[in-house]
Design a protein around this motif. Structure first.
Motif, PDB file in Angstrom:
ATOM      1  N   PRO A  13      36.004 -31.930 118.308  1.00 12.25           N
ATOM      2  CA  PRO A  13      35.250 -32.267 119.521  1.00 12.25           C
ATOM      3  C   PRO A  13      34.459 -31.058 120.004  1.00 12.25           C
ATOM      4  O   PRO A  13      34.907 -29.929 119.904  1.00 12.25           O
ATOM      5  CB  PRO A  13      36.327 -32.655 120.531  1.00 12.25           C
ATOM      6  CG  PRO A  13      37.597 -32.102 119.999  1.00 12.25           C
ATOM      7  CD  PRO A  13      37.429 -31.960 118.511  1.00 12.25           C
ATOM      8  N   SER A  14      33.298 -31.344 120.511  1.00 15.68           N
ATOM      9  CA  SER A  14      32.429 -30.288 121.011  1.00 15.68           C
ATOM     10  C   SER A  14      33.059 -29.636 122.241  1.00 15.68           C
ATOM     11  O   SER A  14      33.773 -30.275 123.012  1.00 15.68           O
ATOM     12  CB  SER A  14      31.076 -30.886 121.384  1.00 15.68           C
ATOM     13  OG  SER A  14      30.307 -29.969 122.120  1.00 15.68           O
ATOM     14  N   LYS A  17      31.827 -31.297 125.377  1.00 18.83           N
ATOM     15  CA  LYS A  17      32.431 -32.615 125.603  1.00 18.83           C
ATOM     16  C   LYS A  17      33.818 -32.450 126.215  1.00 18.83           C
ATOM     17  O   LYS A  17      34.219 -33.227 127.082  1.00 18.83           O
ATOM     18  CB  LYS A  17      32.522 -33.391 124.292  1.00 18.83           C
ATOM     19  CG  LYS A  17      31.192 -33.913 123.812  1.00 18.83           C
ATOM     20  CD  LYS A  17      31.351 -34.727 122.547  1.00 18.83           C
ATOM     21  CE  LYS A  17      30.003 -35.208 122.045  1.00 18.83           C
ATOM     22  NZ  LYS A  17      30.108 -35.958 120.792  1.00 18.83           N
ATOM     23  N   LYS A  20      33.352 -31.485 129.838  1.00 22.13           N
ATOM     24  CA  LYS A  20      32.946 -32.663 130.613  1.00 22.13           C
ATOM     25  C   LYS A  20      34.140 -33.571 130.872  1.00 22.13           C
ATOM     26  O   LYS A  20      34.306 -34.092 131.988  1.00 22.13           O
ATOM     27  CB  LYS A  20      31.849 -33.416 129.857  1.00 22.13           C
ATOM     28  CG  LYS A  20      31.272 -34.567 130.615  1.00 22.13           C
ATOM     29  CD  LYS A  20      30.135 -35.214 129.848  1.00 22.13           C
ATOM     30  CE  LYS A  20      29.559 -36.389 130.608  1.00 22.13           C
ATOM     31  NZ  LYS A  20      28.474 -37.049 129.875  1.00 22.13           N
TER      32      LYS A  20
END
Length: 69
Positions: A13-14, A17, A20
């Motif tokens: 996962p980034s 992200k 967020k």
């Protein structure tokens, strides 16, 4: 035989992200809670400042008394 086994890339996962997703979990206080906490911080700061000022005055008076002996 090793060629026949296909290596699958796991998608990481980034970072943004994840940030967020964590940001969505934050529960922001309402206006009344912020006001009450701000008033409490200001009052405690004023009281603590007064206590420090009184202690400073007492210590200054004591040191002046000792020096004058």
């Amino acid at each position: 035989m090793a060629d026949s086994v296909k290596k699958e890339k796991t998608s990481k996962p980034s970072f943004f992200k994840g940030v967020k997703a964590e940001y969505k979990k934050i529960i922001w206080p309402d206006k009344d809670a912020v006001l009450k906490q701000s008033v409490a911080v200001v009052c405690i700061s004023v009281v603590l400042g007064a206590v420090i000022a009184v202690l400073d005055f007492i210590m200054q008076y004591g040191i002046d008394f000792l020096i004058s002996l």
